[in-house]
Every structure is written in structure tokens, then in C-alpha cells.
Write a protein that holds these residues in place. Sequence first.
Motif, PDB file in Angstrom:
ATOM      1  N   VAL A 172      54.179  56.734   3.862  1.00  0.00           N
ATOM      2  CA  VAL A 172      54.754  57.857   3.119  1.00  0.00           C
ATOM      3  C   VAL A 172      56.094  57.400   2.551  1.00  0.00           C
ATOM      4  N   HIS A 173      56.156  57.315   1.224  1.00  0.00           N
ATOM      5  CA  HIS A 173      57.361  56.822   0.555  1.00  0.00           C
ATOM      6  C   HIS A 173      58.354  57.940   0.262  1.00  0.00           C
ATOM      7  N   SER A 174      57.842  59.167   0.131  1.00  0.00           N
ATOM      8  CA  SER A 174      58.730  60.299  -0.141  1.00  0.00           C
ATOM      9  C   SER A 174      58.053  61.580   0.351  1.00  0.00           C
ATOM     10  N   SER A 176      57.734  64.233  -1.281  1.00  0.00           N
ATOM     11  CA  SER A 176      56.939  64.775  -2.389  1.00  0.00           C
ATOM     12  C   SER A 176      55.481  64.346  -2.298  1.00  0.00           C
ATOM     13  N   GLN A 177      55.261  63.182  -1.698  1.00  0.00           N
ATOM     14  CA  GLN A 177      53.910  62.626  -1.573  1.00  0.00           C
ATOM     15  C   GLN A 177      52.977  63.542  -0.778  1.00  0.00           C
ATOM     16  N   GLU A 311      57.432  69.510  -5.603  1.00  0.00           N
ATOM     17  CA  GLU A 311      56.112  69.742  -6.217  1.00  0.00           C
ATOM     18  C   GLU A 311      55.857  71.218  -6.497  1.00  0.00           C
TER      19      GLU A 311
END
Length: 352
Positions: A172-174, A176-177, A311
Motif C-alpha cells: 500500500v503506497h498511499s 488513497s489506494q 477519493e
Amino acid sequence: MKVVVIGAGVVGLSTAVCIQETYASCDVTVMSEKFPPEDIVSLVAGGVILGTIDPSANKDTQIKVMCDTSRHFLKLSADDRYQIHGVMKVDGVYAKITPTYGQQLSDAERPISSRVFGKAVLLSAEECRRLMPYQTCSGWHVKSVCVDTRRYLPYLLNKFHRNGGHIRRCKVHSFSQVAQEYDVIINCTGLGSRELARDSNMYPVKGQLLRMETEGKVTNFNYFIDLFKKTENAHTSFYFLPHGNEVVVGGSYIKDVENRNVDADLSRELEAMARQLHPGMKKAKILQEYTGIRPLRRGGIRIEKEFKYLEGKTIPIIHNYGHGGYGVGGSWGSAMQVAELLAPEIQKKSKL
């Protein structure tokens, strides 16, 4: 309610299972690049439950987290399925370096877990000298538990699956993902929170240990904190912690180092001390020399809820990271606090 826990170490899995057991209505997913028994930092932990107060962090929070975790493991240790959960009651010594042997120590210096496991009894000067002839020290006889995370983490993961949980293998990079798919995000990424939560207070501390095999079962431990101070950012404690017929011997504390290289000289130093200071270790066989990276945080553990607009919606994010060398020792107590922070979100959802 759909909840995602990011991170599959002892903190992440404890949090996921605690939520399942507290709120049957929650559909919980754990996301991580790696899952037990793969190489994650929790699997190299010594696993003794002690805990001391960090003056830079909230005292009441530390005591509650450690005591709640101690009660969890004390209950589990009464279950005789050690081969399944890896939790064992132990007696031992917890000591620190002092100007003379057998000094009176303050109540604030004794292990937090003694509030649950039983009274800590001060060591006499003679006992201290016998236990540690190389350095003047003072400390206590204490009761505790040792947790073999090679057993305990798979135990948690199996429990999570039995409770209907889901796992997703990904990085998980952010936030928002995952914001679109879930109602609540729980961040248990440890050192990964430097990037994911943009937390500049996180920093690595390298530790090195040995795993040794003994001829018989060992059920007592010794823990001498900060035995040798090499520099301001590096020191060596000495401890041996029983895991059945194996003993974990450690260990170093080196700030701001993330490489996993083994220092051969340190391994020999730890081996020599183990053989000299514990009669059961004289003929013990070295099984493994290894390192791990502790995820420390200036200001202590972060257990906190925030709201972010991601999002196209506002989503609650609950943080649970920064346990440092007390990941196992604070795991269930911090999970309980996350469950408390989750309660208002569940109530809101139920009214929709």
C-alpha cells in the motif's frame, strides 16, 4: 462495515483479530506485502513481556497498553497448547547498570508487566554480583511470559482466517489506494509509516540476536539492560529468553541503521556471555545468527484517529504504530485501544 488493516506483523494481526472479536459486524481485511511465516520484523522478536516507562511518551497510555497485553498473554499461557500459540510462563531477572551492586531502585524503574504478573522483588547485592560479575547492576526477580512469535503469529493468522477474515498480498503506497473500497483504514505499518503516514518521528533501531539450542528445556530468563554503551546511538544489552528447548540471546541497539548484516564479533561476544553466565548454555548449539529492525518513534506509540478526504469521501484512519522494541509487549493492548476508537464509526454506520 468494511475495515482494512495495513500491516501483518504482530501489531497488525492482533488489531485485526481484536476487531473481529469485538465487533462481529465488521468485515476485516489485512493487506501486506508479506505474511507469516515470511521474514517480517515481528518474527525475530525475543518476545519477553516486560516494558519500562518512556519519559518522552504518555505514561498512562504506556501502562494501560502494556498491562492489557500482559493480561492477554497471561490468559493464553494458561492454555497448555504451547506448540500452537508459543506462549510460556517464565521466571527471571530484570536488571540495569548502576554505580554499585544491589541499589534501591524506584517503582518507576520496575517492569510495567509486574503490575499483572506479580510482585517484583529487589535483588540483593550478592545476587547481583553473582548474576553479573562484569558490571555493577541492580534489579528485580520478576515473573513474565515469553512469546515465540514463530508460533504466535501463525496462531493469530489462523484465528483471523477462522473468524472469516481476508488477506490481500500487496504494498500500500498511499491511503488513497484503499479509500474507495473500505469504510475505515487502520495503519499498522511500523517503520513503513515514515512514508505512508509521512511521520518523520519514526526511525530504525537495529538489533542482533542468536538462537541457541539447549539440551533441556529452559524456563528462566535474564535481562540486563544497556550493559555496554559503545556510543550515544549504540549500546548492547544482554538477555537470554527461553523458547522451549531454544534460547534467544541478545542483543544490540543501534539507532538509524537499517541494514540486516550480521556482526560476527558481536555474535561471539553474545555467545561467550551466554555460556559464562548461564549453566544451561555451556554446551548449547548455535542455530542462527540474525538481525531485525525495531520501528521506534519519538514521542512513543501513535494510537490516534484522523479523518482524511480521499477519493471523493471523508474516511477515518486509525494509526497504531511506533511500538519499537515492545511490538509483542504492546500488541494486544494497543489493538484494544484501536477497537475503542472504532466504536463511534460503527455506531455512525449502524444509523445509516
